[in-house]
Design an enzyme around this catalytic site. Structure first.
Site, PDB file in Angstrom:
ATOM      1  N   CYS A  64     -30.379  -5.426  19.136  1.00 11.64           N
ATOM      2  CA  CYS A  64     -29.570  -6.238  18.224  1.00 11.64           C
ATOM      3  C   CYS A  64     -28.110  -5.828  18.384  1.00 11.64           C
ATOM      4  O   CYS A  64     -27.787  -4.647  18.339  1.00 11.64           O
ATOM      5  CB  CYS A  64     -30.034  -5.992  16.788  1.00 11.64           C
ATOM      6  SG  CYS A  64     -28.865  -6.603  15.572  1.00 11.64           S
TER       7      CYS A  64
ATOM      8  N   ASN B 107     -26.445  -3.297  31.138  1.00 12.77           N
ATOM      9  CA  ASN B 107     -26.988  -3.950  32.328  1.00 12.77           C
ATOM     10  C   ASN B 107     -27.379  -5.377  31.976  1.00 12.77           C
ATOM     11  O   ASN B 107     -28.109  -5.601  31.000  1.00 12.77           O
ATOM     12  CB  ASN B 107     -28.243  -3.199  32.816  1.00 12.77           C
ATOM     13  CG  ASN B 107     -28.679  -3.657  34.196  1.00 12.77           C
ATOM     14  OD1 ASN B 107     -28.000  -3.410  35.186  1.00 12.77           O
ATOM     15  ND2 ASN B 107     -29.795  -4.360  34.271  1.00 12.77           N
ATOM     16  N   GLU B 108     -26.857  -6.319  32.718  1.00 12.65           N
ATOM     17  CA  GLU B 108     -27.241  -7.729  32.577  1.00 12.65           C
ATOM     18  C   GLU B 108     -27.434  -8.171  31.126  1.00 12.65           C
ATOM     19  O   GLU B 108     -28.517  -8.642  30.750  1.00 12.65           O
ATOM     20  CB  GLU B 108     -28.523  -7.991  33.370  1.00 12.65           C
ATOM     21  CG  GLU B 108     -28.313  -7.878  34.873  1.00 12.65           C
ATOM     22  CD  GLU B 108     -29.492  -8.390  35.703  1.00 12.65           C
ATOM     23  OE1 GLU B 108     -30.612  -8.461  35.172  1.00 12.65           O
ATOM     24  OE2 GLU B 108     -29.267  -8.724  36.868  1.00 12.65           O
TER      25      GLU B 108
ATOM     26  N   CYS C 296     -29.991 -12.529  18.966  1.00 11.78           N
ATOM     27  CA  CYS C 296     -30.805 -11.855  17.951  1.00 11.78           C
ATOM     28  C   CYS C 296     -30.663 -12.634  16.642  1.00 11.78           C
ATOM     29  O   CYS C 296     -29.548 -12.984  16.252  1.00 11.78           O
ATOM     30  CB  CYS C 296     -30.332 -10.421  17.775  1.00 11.78           C
ATOM     31  SG  CYS C 296     -31.213  -9.556  16.453  1.00 11.78           S
TER      32      CYS C 296
ATOM     33  N   GLU D  10     -25.635  -5.838  42.623  1.00 18.78           N
ATOM     34  CA  GLU D  10     -27.021  -5.694  43.073  1.00 18.78           C
ATOM     35  C   GLU D  10     -27.360  -6.814  44.040  1.00 18.78           C
ATOM     36  O   GLU D  10     -26.876  -7.942  43.890  1.00 18.78           O
ATOM     37  CB  GLU D  10     -28.004  -5.823  41.902  1.00 18.78           C
ATOM     38  CG  GLU D  10     -27.960  -4.745  40.868  1.00 18.78           C
ATOM     39  CD  GLU D  10     -28.971  -5.016  39.749  1.00 18.78           C
ATOM     40  OE1 GLU D  10     -29.962  -5.741  39.963  1.00 18.78           O
ATOM     41  OE2 GLU D  10     -28.747  -4.507  38.637  1.00 18.78           O
TER      42      GLU D  10
ATOM     43  N   PHE E 218     -42.700  -2.358  43.880  1.00 16.94           N
ATOM     44  CA  PHE E 218     -42.735  -3.067  45.169  1.00 16.94           C
ATOM     45  C   PHE E 218     -41.486  -3.920  45.397  1.00 16.94           C
ATOM     46  O   PHE E 218     -41.464  -4.802  46.244  1.00 16.94           O
ATOM     47  CB  PHE E 218     -44.009  -3.904  45.292  1.00 16.94           C
ATOM     48  CG  PHE E 218     -45.252  -3.047  45.295  1.00 16.94           C
ATOM     49  CD1 PHE E 218     -45.419  -2.060  46.258  1.00 16.94           C
ATOM     50  CD2 PHE E 218     -46.220  -3.200  44.314  1.00 16.94           C
ATOM     51  CE1 PHE E 218     -46.540  -1.240  46.249  1.00 16.94           C
ATOM     52  CE2 PHE E 218     -47.348  -2.386  44.300  1.00 16.94           C
ATOM     53  CZ  PHE E 218     -47.509  -1.399  45.272  1.00 16.94           C
TER      54      PHE E 218
HETATM   55  C1  GLA Z   1     -31.986  -7.063  37.781  1.00 15.39           C
HETATM   56  C2  GLA Z   1     -31.769  -5.727  37.076  1.00 15.39           C
HETATM   57  C3  GLA Z   1     -32.263  -4.554  37.852  1.00 15.39           C
HETATM   58  C4  GLA Z   1     -33.576  -4.858  38.515  1.00 15.39           C
HETATM   59  C5  GLA Z   1     -33.386  -6.059  39.410  1.00 15.39           C
HETATM   60  C6  GLA Z   1     -34.591  -6.415  40.212  1.00 15.39           C
HETATM   61  O1  GLA Z   1     -30.941  -7.514  38.496  1.00 15.39           O
HETATM   62  O2  GLA Z   1     -30.432  -5.519  36.734  1.00 15.39           O
HETATM   63  O3  GLA Z   1     -32.401  -3.462  36.976  1.00 15.39           O
HETATM   64  O4  GLA Z   1     -34.541  -5.105  37.557  1.00 15.39           O
HETATM   65  O5  GLA Z   1     -33.102  -7.162  38.604  1.00 15.39           O
HETATM   66  O6  GLA Z   1     -34.337  -7.515  41.034  1.00 15.39           O
HETATM   67 ZN    ZN Z   2     -29.676  -8.711  15.032  1.00  8.13          ZN
END
Ligand code: GLA
Ligand code: ZN
Length: 667
Positions: free
Chosen positions: A123, A157-158, A163, A317, A367
């Site tokens: 949140c 991250n991303e 929420c 990435e 994998f």
């Molecule tokens: C996203 C996430 C990573 C990983 C990749 C896998 O981009 O940021 O932590 O999970 O996907 O493709």
């Molecule tokens: Zn919230």
């Protein structure tokens, strides 16, 4: 000279790195850590992103901190001349945090609170989460502020999602109070008299739901919720980065974005970032027919990332091998990793980073492609591919910080996208806007025209031509700025479904395209939606082009009719118009067409406005050319998206590209 300084201070190189999780290998660290760094260095890698999901190893119990392992990793990086893209660990939380402070767990639109698990699901309002993030981020910044390995901050991250918990509802109401001042204003702007949805108390306002369970048909509400959610992410980002900015003011901060994510306004979010970064996972097919559309989509995403700040960005990435979450986890064909990586650089990236350095042994990503596989050595094909990227990046120091300097802009506006997703009455396909924008982009890409993707808030003055298909919602002063831009000599091109609604999704009165009526010199009276088997045509320049899906019935006012409909009861009515205003021109394409029409028509528009492609007289044959420049020199990247040999002419010189080959031509 048009060149930005390198993002990592005093490190004027292309960054080559990967997400790295040494904490997963703590038990085997003597065997593995040194070896990892050796392998990374040998592959020409100069950076690793560490700490991204490491909270439970940094603070295993509340207030109990363990940085020793990270100290060792940071030292190893520094000893080897490498940089750390050091993450704040907030994208996933330790068990104790959720157990002790359940408010940190997100609530979905059905008002059900998540259980502990997964990631990216905290949140953004929770005071407890903000406080815990502040503490850990402060400790990280204090501990590593003078560490020679610290190169850049990787914040969370991303980030994505929303929420719907009571704390967020409360913040939403405060946000609305600040924006509108009164319920009367909200009732008017959201048109709540419709279906008797008027609000008489602030507490009655609830976030929208995705199904019929709650409110989902008040378009102004949904729009403002999406805007509020963007602001929530911004507010959380500011809270997270406050200690970083204070303690390490010279270290840039980024957050890795997802170019396909449409739920946040990335133009607003990117203003907060020092540098944009993103995670690219294309599904390459392996042959020309399959790979060209993938290349176009990736190019669009890269250019969108460039356009967010109109600055070089970071590929944070990408997969060095297969991507485990895509429908098909196909391996890179020989040469493909280098081509994928160079495509990012060609479109403005100053880095090539991978997910992940070493494959984890367990859980859902065991994998997923990685630089080092479970086998653990440099013997693999993938490792050798990574080495070839490393070799190439080492030759590109001169390209670091160079710009696109595009003279053509294409507008992709998140708010307009949200409004079009809600629109009922013309389109039922929710992705139509993005698909259509990418179609227009494809036409320009195939002409090798450097395009900058911008939104309605961006400055238009540096462009010779601005393409703005389906500008259904006209936000703020955009229409006024377009008018001024055209008057001063700019070329503006738009299509059907332009100028229907204002910022809060209320229809413009007195005729579409609303405040662009003068600039475009037309009145759009009606919109015809066609069934898939229906067709009309645009008759232009002695040719007939297919028109389909959406055909608008427009009346030229000051505009000149360039093309007309070929059939149906509106045969002979204007389908393509040109309006001269001041020193510039505004074009209107009244129907949805195919690439053939756009290609021919855009060629005349580009020629007239003096915009040329990177390659002259080189029709697209599977090879894409993109350039970066410092204002003096041009770095032209030639990329063969075919699996066969191709020949192209660059500055009079004939160049052969083998299957999937990339070549750099400097001029
Ligand atoms: C996203 C996430 C990573 C990983 C990749 C896998 O981009 O940021 O932590 O999970 O996907 O493709
Ligand atoms: Zn919230």
């Amino acid at each position: 000279m048009k060149r930005y300084p390198p993002a990592i201070r005093a490190f004027p190189h292309m960054i080559h790195g990967a997400d790295y999780n040494p904490e997963q290998w703590l038990k085997w660290k003597d065997e593995i850590w040194q070896e990892d760094i050796r392998l990374a260095k040998q592959a020409g890698m100069n950076s690793l992103s560490v700490g991204i999901f490491a909270w439970s190893m940094l603070e295993p119990e509340e207030g109990e901190f363990h940085f020793e392992w990270l100290d060792e990793v940071m030292d190893l990086l520094a000893e080897n001349g490498m940089k750390a893209v050091l993450a704040t660990p907030t994208a996933a939380r330790p068990n104790w945090l959720a157990e002790k402070y359940p408010e940190v767990l997100r609530m979905n639109d059905q008002r059900v609170r998540n259980l502990f698990g997964g990631r990216h699901n905290h949140c953004m309002s929770s005071p407890a989460y903000r406080e815990k993030a502040r503490i850990i981020n402060t400790k990280l910044a204090e501990r590593y502020k003078d560490h020679p390995a610290l190169g850049m901050w990787h914040v969370s991250n991303e980030v994505s999602g929303d929420c719907h918990c009571p704390l967020c509802q409360q913040n939403f109401r405060l946000w609305l109070k600040e924006k509108y001042g009164s319920l009367d204003a909200i009732n008017e702007k959201w048109w709540t008299t419709f279906w008797s949805h008027r609000y008489t108390k602030w507490e009655q306002i609830e976030s929208p739901t995705r199904n019929w369970m709650g409110e989902r048909d008040v378009h102004g509400l949904r729009l403002d919720w999406l805007r509020f959610t963007t602001d929530q992410h911004i507010s959380f980002y500011r809270a997270e980065t406050a200690p970083l900015k204070e303690i390490t003011p010279d270290v840039p901060c980024t957050a890795n974005l997802m170019a396909d994510c449409e739920e946040l306004d990335y133009y607003a979010y990117a203003k907060e970032l020092d540098i944009v970064s993103w995670d690219n996972y294309p599904c390459w097919r392996g042959d020309e027919k399959g790979d060209v559309p993938i290349a176009i989509h990736a190019a669009f995403c890269h250019d969108l990332m460039y356009g967010l700040k109109r600055k070089p960005w970071f590929l944070m990435e990408s997969s060095p091998s297969c991507t485990n979450w895509q429908p098909v986890a196909k391996l890179h064909r020989p040469g493909n990793l280098l081509r994928q990586s160079m495509q990012a650089v060609a479109h403005g990236s100053d880095s090539v980073q991978y997910f992940q350095f070493r494959k984890s042994r367990g859980s859902s990503e065991k994998f997923h492609g990685a630089v080092v596989s479970h086998e653990g050595t440099e013997k693999t094909r993938v490792y050798k591919d990574v080495c070839s990227v490393g070799e190439t990046l080492k030759t590109l120091d001169d390209v670091v910080g160079t710009v696109k300097d595009g003279k053509a802009a294409l507008i992709f506006d998140y708010h307009n996208n949200w409004a079009l997703q809600d629109m009922r009455g013309a389109l039922q396909e929710r992705t139509a806007y993005r698909t259509e924008i990418e179609k227009h982009y494809a036409v320009l890409w195939k002409k090798h025209v450097p395009v900058e993707i911008i939104d309605q808030t961006c400055d238009l003055s540096t462009y010779k031509v601005v393409f703005a298909p389906m500008s259904y919602m006209l936000r703020g002063d955009f229409a006024k700025r377009v008018e001024a831009y055209v008057e001063q000599g700019g070329t503006f091109v738009t299509t059907y479904l332009t100028g229907y609604v204002d910022d809060t999704d209320l229809c413009f009165r007195h005729g579409f395209p609303g405040p662009l009526r003068k600039t475009l010199g037309i009145w759009a009276e009606e919109l015809d939606s066609l069934y898939p088997e229906d067709e009309n045509s645009i008759e232009w320049n002695g040719q007939s082009y297919r028109a389909h899906s959406l055909c608008e019935l427009v009346h030229p006012e000051t505009a000149k009719m360039l093309g007309q409909y070929g059939s149906d009861f509106y045969a002979g009515m204007a389908a393509l118009t040109e309006n001269v205003l001041g020193k510039g021109k505004a074009y209107y394409i009244a129907a949805r067409t195919d690439e053939d029409f756009l290609s021919d028509f855009y060629q005349t528009v580009l020629d007239e406005s003096g915009v040329s492609g990177v390659l002259k007289d080189q029709p697209f044959n599977g090879v894409s050319a993109q350039r970066r420049t410092d204002g003096e020199r041009e770095y032209v990247f030639l990329m063969n998206f075919a699996d066969t040999e191709k020949q192209i002419t660059v500055d009079g010189e004939s160049i052969t590209l083998s299957p999937r080959e990339v070549k750099l031509h400097t001029r």
